[in-house]
Scaffold this motif. Sequence first.
Motif: not given
Lengths: 327, 307
Positions: A15, A50, A53, A55, A57, A59-60, A84, A87, A93, A95, A100-102
């Motif tokens: 934005r 990312h 890989m 992966i 996001d 967008p953005p 895919r 990967r 990869m 993290f 939080s990654a699991l």
Amino acid sequence: MLLEVEDLHVEFRTRDGVARVLNGVSYRVSAGETLAVLGESGSGKSVTAHAIMGILDTPPAFVTRGSVRFHGEELLSASAERRRSVRAEGVAMIFQDALSALNPVFTVGFQIEEQLRVRRGMSRAEARARAIELLDLVRIPAARQRVREYPHQFSGGMRQRAMIAMSLALDPEVLIADEPTTALDVTVQAQIMDLLAEIQRERQMGLVLITHDLGVVAEVADRIVVMYAGRIVEQADTVSLFRSPGHPYTAALMRSLPRLDSKGTALETIRGLPPSLLRIPSGCPFHPRCPRAEDVCVSDVPGAVRLGFGRTSACHFAEEVVGGFGG
Amino acid sequence: MGRYVLRRLLQMVPVFVGTTFLIYALVWAVPGDPFEGKCGERDCPDAYVAMMRDRFNLDDPLLLQYWKYLVNLVQGDFGVTSSGVQVVDRIVTAFPVTLKLALVALLIEAVIGITAGVVSGLRNRGFLDSLVLVSTLFLISIPVFVTGYVVQLVFGLQLGWIAPTVTTPSFGNLIVPGFVLASLSMAYVARLSRASIAENRRADYVRTALAKGLPTRRVVGVHLLRNSLIPVITFLGTDLGAFLGGAIVTEGIFNVPGVGGLVFRSILTKDGAMVTGVVTVLVLVYLLMTLLVDLLYAVLDPRIRYD
Ligand SMILES: Nc1ncnc2c1ncn2[C@@H]1O[C@H](COP(=O)(O)OP(=O)(O)OP(=O)(O)O)[C@@H](O)[C@H]1O
Ligand code: SF4
Ligand SMILES: [Mg+2]
């Protein structure tokens, strides 16, 4: 060449405007080699990973230019299905924050096994047996019991080990480890690094190690790339870079990070802040913070200067810097 | 887990006693003659009043009255109404109807609400997302009695697609009342699922699942959904408790012979024994549903342990 990134450009359309997060990143890793990626927070280390890989996001985030090649095969223009399949099997990869990654609601075993079942067509029992082997491999005690536990029941170090086991499930050729030890305490950090280095040696994987820890870099890395504002400002083999940095930013970074042999000397911080990626400074993006900037730095973007075999530095005064004249 | 359940059950005892006492007091100890209007236009004969006061122990102090009520209750005796009907008989016929209606409503709410929420959460800011946002806002802002009457008028009376009132409470006949009953919660479920999906889809574990090379449909269908639906499912559980408490408005509009209608009619006819009896059952159902929802939470999210 196992994995090559060339002239990678990524922007985030937000934005507030377009953030040019990667502005021509290039690096390569061959089998059995450990490449360390250094740089301040926000310099684009994770975004590069990312993008490799596939992966991001979007967008953005958008890849606007460049190339990512695995065994010479262009991945950026490959089909979604082909990407895919690369990967985890070609490039895996791990993290930074394993908690939080699991996925919190599935057992550690399930999260290792699902790749084996989905990608290798193993039965539940086969996948379970393999998961236990992998947990054994990363030295998780009582793997047979722990395979049934949830991530929150593991300690921080054990969780990161489980992540490593998960990333090895499909025997990848390249492993990207994004700050695998920053969330852990110091003694555990060393154990995890030793484990990673050992596995990398045994399997002759290419390892891309994103880290802040110069001590770790000195110990395990074969080569180093230093990133600043979405660019590679210096790349060199570990020995040469530690002997004499070829870029003022690298020099400043080395003075700002703790080292074993610098006990007693006060750490310096790099003055100023990393630039806003919405408005990257003209010329050399490091010039507002560079102790030896001159007029040419404000007006002209420095190209990569060769400083010997496989060594480059993006500084107008690279030769003088590496020769020890200031910086 | 067992000890937790036991503790929760014990905690329910004072809550149960407190609420039922409150209801009992509100029904029987308010000023005014409890038997007014029971004998048509005339005042009731003294003999009748005396008999009734005796039957309901109205000459005892309030606490003693309540105590006697409670003792009977524990033995399964809900008492009789002033017209001599066993309260428990009426509850036993009405409750299954309400249960059916609640299940129909829950199913509609879950299927439509979750689907709409998930679809819009996955592609935020698209046409579908706006459609879901506007239509849920619309549903949330209309009171249920308006939805109910409009549906009855349009589909029952003008188009004639459905019977305007439920004559036999079969599952089929309860679809339309179930829809009306579910409409408001359906909107909330859609919004809750949408928010939960939108929040979780950028979660680190989703990125990990992608990095493992799992097909998108598995990343969404297994990893994302399983986490996002935890709050939604517990909301549905709480909602089922509310539905079981009787949908007074919906049952009233469609003439469904359930618990809601029973309470409503009993209040109108000042049938004290029936009101206290039904409300007592509802309090019990609600307390048990709350416990079930809490247990469901622990089943869905392994991080939650009750030990
Ligand atoms: N979703 C996003 N929207 C906008 N900008 C983003 C987004 N994700 C990352 N960025 C920007 O991209 C830049 C690079 O981020 P990246 O995560 O690659 O940094 P990093 O070098 O890995 O830093 P760290 O050491 O903190 O992990 C940051 O400046 C960040 O602001
Ligand atoms: S080009 Fe100039 S500003 Fe940039 S690092 Fe070199 S000396 Fe500093
Ligand atoms: Mg990072």
